[in-house]
Scaffold this active site. Structure first.
Site, PDB file in Angstrom:
ATOM      1  N   SER A 150       0.853 -16.516 -20.128  1.00 58.16           N
ATOM      2  CA  SER A 150      -0.454 -17.137 -19.984  1.00 58.16           C
ATOM      3  C   SER A 150      -1.249 -17.022 -21.277  1.00 58.16           C
ATOM      4  CB  SER A 150      -1.242 -16.472 -18.850  1.00 58.16           C
ATOM      5  OG  SER A 150      -2.522 -17.064 -18.735  1.00 58.16           O
ATOM      6  N   LYS A 209       2.379 -14.188 -12.068  1.00 56.07           N
ATOM      7  CA  LYS A 209       1.807 -15.318 -12.811  1.00 56.07           C
ATOM      8  C   LYS A 209       1.226 -16.357 -11.838  1.00 56.07           C
ATOM      9  CE  LYS A 209       1.013 -18.023 -16.418  1.00 56.07           C
ATOM     10  NZ  LYS A 209       0.867 -19.384 -15.930  1.00 56.07           N
ATOM     11  N   HIS A 212      -2.012 -15.038 -10.722  1.00 53.38           N
ATOM     12  CA  HIS A 212      -2.928 -15.204 -11.863  1.00 53.38           C
ATOM     13  C   HIS A 212      -3.494 -16.624 -11.865  1.00 53.38           C
ATOM     14  CE1 HIS A 212      -3.526 -16.964 -15.868  1.00 53.38           C
ATOM     15  NE2 HIS A 212      -4.002 -15.803 -16.249  1.00 53.38           N
ATOM     16  N   ASN A 213      -2.613 -17.612 -11.723  1.00 54.53           N
ATOM     17  CA  ASN A 213      -3.065 -19.002 -11.746  1.00 54.53           C
ATOM     18  C   ASN A 213      -3.934 -19.335 -10.544  1.00 54.53           C
ATOM     19  OD1 ASN A 213      -1.371 -19.075 -13.972  1.00 54.53           O
ATOM     20  ND2 ASN A 213      -0.508 -21.059 -13.458  1.00 54.53           N
ATOM     21  N   GLU A 216      -7.222 -18.020 -11.262  1.00 55.80           N
ATOM     22  CA  GLU A 216      -7.801 -18.942 -12.248  1.00 55.80           C
ATOM     23  C   GLU A 216      -8.446 -20.147 -11.537  1.00 55.80           C
ATOM     24  OE1 GLU A 216      -5.753 -22.108 -15.205  1.00 55.80           O
ATOM     25  OE2 GLU A 216      -5.098 -20.041 -15.506  1.00 55.80           O
TER      26      GLU A 216
END
Length: 514
Positions: A150, A209, A212-213, A216
């Site tokens: 990222s 990940k 994480h997204n 986000e």
């Protein structure tokens, strides 16, 4: 279109390839901007890199331009040549489109790999694919790593957040490169730490990940709602709203996304008007937020804020219908009365509290996934990995790192003293903002669902007792009795069915929890 392995490999059948010296520390396949920038980053840290791309003309262009004169970067024009230039065990990273292209490249590599070689997928792959690939390649003696990366183009060039998982035997061989090229952040002792550590088995790296997204998505939606509230609710100009974000970026909300929002709101088109006002309000998405929401449903975890962020993007896509509805459906016109500066302070607290809820939900999901998939996830390291290089990087993550460092078995982020105090302090402003948006007719789904989750989570007795009674009434789905009301008729811990009308039977349906 199907891509043959021979074409992927760039093999000239019948012509023996020359054997170059195997002196490259690292190989990377995929020369889009992320791939090129990551190669430059690796080379800057003293590692020799071999570059390959299915369209080999891109290799030549890269060597003649961005990598010109860099002795640490070489190219290859076939998979066979590429593999022959790499030291053993080979360390190969794929930065190609997720899905079938990853599998195709793996198959094209296999004839030229040896036992113990390492294949790393650095794209945005779905974690079940990484589970499958780890198992498949382990059976062939190849170590697979599925790694989240990222930070976008700039992060790839100067220091991304890297989240590797898969076959842990690979970690000692890739640790030096990954931790050298990653972003750096200070730990609780003030020491510089790489924003990269081993995450866990199989698809754990890509799972982290994915979360994480998803976070986000939530952060971006919260920021957009704050912007809309200031614009339509308070009547502030883009410059004034930009000033608010600039101020927020010096406090508890200091983050990459707040920083770029400030810059966007300050940016004017050539005619002197804010460019953001000219951008069509239809949000795109690539699927990682949706994956997070779906996985949360699969695991039965209430990751409500990320779900609302995904649905908000879906609603934005209905531009034509919304345009029609705007002239048909009635609603209030926002009219602010009071002190704007005080309300902006409340809005800051609402954003901070909602952000805490989003991260708490994200860590709840990762915690449940670790149980379900039998992964060992290092929560303090995950928070540290997100503190630098990545899109959601913020000072806020330092407090999460501290919370999980202090108590690795922390059941919920909200139980940590720091976050308990923060969310208690924020409550009045948080509730004021949401009540105003309802009265003004300004949608605030992320703010609202965050508060609803908080209120639901702190409620000992929810109305799900009535829901269970309804389910038993119409479908004989059974219920359980509260321990304090257990009796011989209604024993504790037993699935009970009642003949509510006197006309039904005593046979219950199967009981299960989805």
């Amino acid at each position: 279109m199907e891509i043959s392995n021979a074409r992927l490999a760039g093999i000239n059948v019948g012509a023996p390839a020359p054997i170059p010296s195997a002196d490259c520390d690292f190989g990377l396949i995929g020369l889009a901007v992320m791939g090129q920038n990551l190669i430059m980053n690796v080379a800057d840290h003293g590692f020799k890199v071999c570059a390959f791309n299915r369209t080999t003309a891109k290799v030549d262009r890269f060597l003649a331009n961005e990598a010109k004169g860099n002795d640490n970067i070489v190219g290859a024009h076939s998979i066979q040549e590429f593999c022959s230039k790499l030291k053993r065990p080979r360390r190969i990273m794929l930065l190609v489109m997720a899905g079938k292209p990853v599998d195709d490249f793996i198959e094209s590599l296999l004839p030229f790999l040896e036992e113990g070689d390492i294949v790393i997928d650095g794209g945005n792959s779905h974690f079940p694919d990484s589970n499958r690939r780890t198992q498949y390649l382990q059976g062939k003696g190849i170590r697979f790593v599925g790694s989240g990366v990222s930070g976008g183009e700039e992060g790839a060039r100067y220091g991304p957040s890297i989240m590797p998982g898969g076959n842990e035997e690979a970690w000692p061989y890739i640790k030096d490169i990954f931790q050298s090229i990653s972003a750096k952040s200070e730990d609780s002792d003030g020491k510089s730490q790489p924003c990269c550590d081993w995450v866990g088995d199989e698809g754990a790296g890509h799972f982290v990940k994915m979360v994480h997204n998803g976070i986000e998505y939530g952060d971006m939606q919260l920021i957009c709602e704050a912007y809309d509230i200031m614009k339509r609710g308070l009547g502030l100009s883009n410059k004034e709203i930009g000033d608010v974000f600039a101020k927020w970026n010096t406090g508890v909300l200091d983050s990459f996304l707040i920083e770029i929002t400030r810059d966007i709101l300050y940016y004017n088109d050539n005619d002197g008007t804010p460019l953001v006002e000219k951008i069509l309000d239809k949000a795109g998405q690539k699927g990682t937020g949706k994956w997070t929401a779906i996985n949360a449903l699969d695991l039965g975890m209430p990751v409500t804020l990320i779900g609302e962020a995904v649905f908000s993007r879906c609603l934005s896509a209905l531009k034509d219908e919304r345009t029609k509805a705007s002239s048909i459906l009635p609603g209030p016109t926002p009219k602010f009365e009071g002190d704007k500066a005080t309300f902006v302070n409340d809005l800051e607290q609402a954003l901070y509290a909602s952000k805490i809820i989003s991260y708490a939900q994200g860590f709840m999901l990762m915690q449940e996934a670790a149980k379900e998939y039998k992964w060992k996830l290092n929560k303090p390291s995950i928070a540290l990995m997100w503190r630098g290089g990545c899109i959601i990087r913020s000072v806020f993550l330092k407090d999460i790192t501290n919370a999980y460092t202090k108590n690795p078995d922390l059941e919920n982020l909200l139980f940590d003293d720091f976050f308990l105090k923060a969310i208690t302090t924020a409550q009045d402003g948080w509730r004021n903002v949401i009540s105003k948006t309802a009265l003004w007719g300004i949608p605030s789904p992320a703010f609202t669902t965050a508060l609803s989750f908080y209120d639901g989570y702190r409620t000992k007795d929810l109305p799900a007792n009535l829901l269970q009674a309804q389910r038993d009434y119409f479908g004989a789905h059974t219920f359980r009795i509260k321990p304090e009301f257990a009796s011989e008729t209604f024993p504790e811990g037993k699935d009970i069915h009642v003949n509510w009308t006197g006309r039904g039977g005593d046979v219950s349906a199967s009981t299960y929890i989805a």
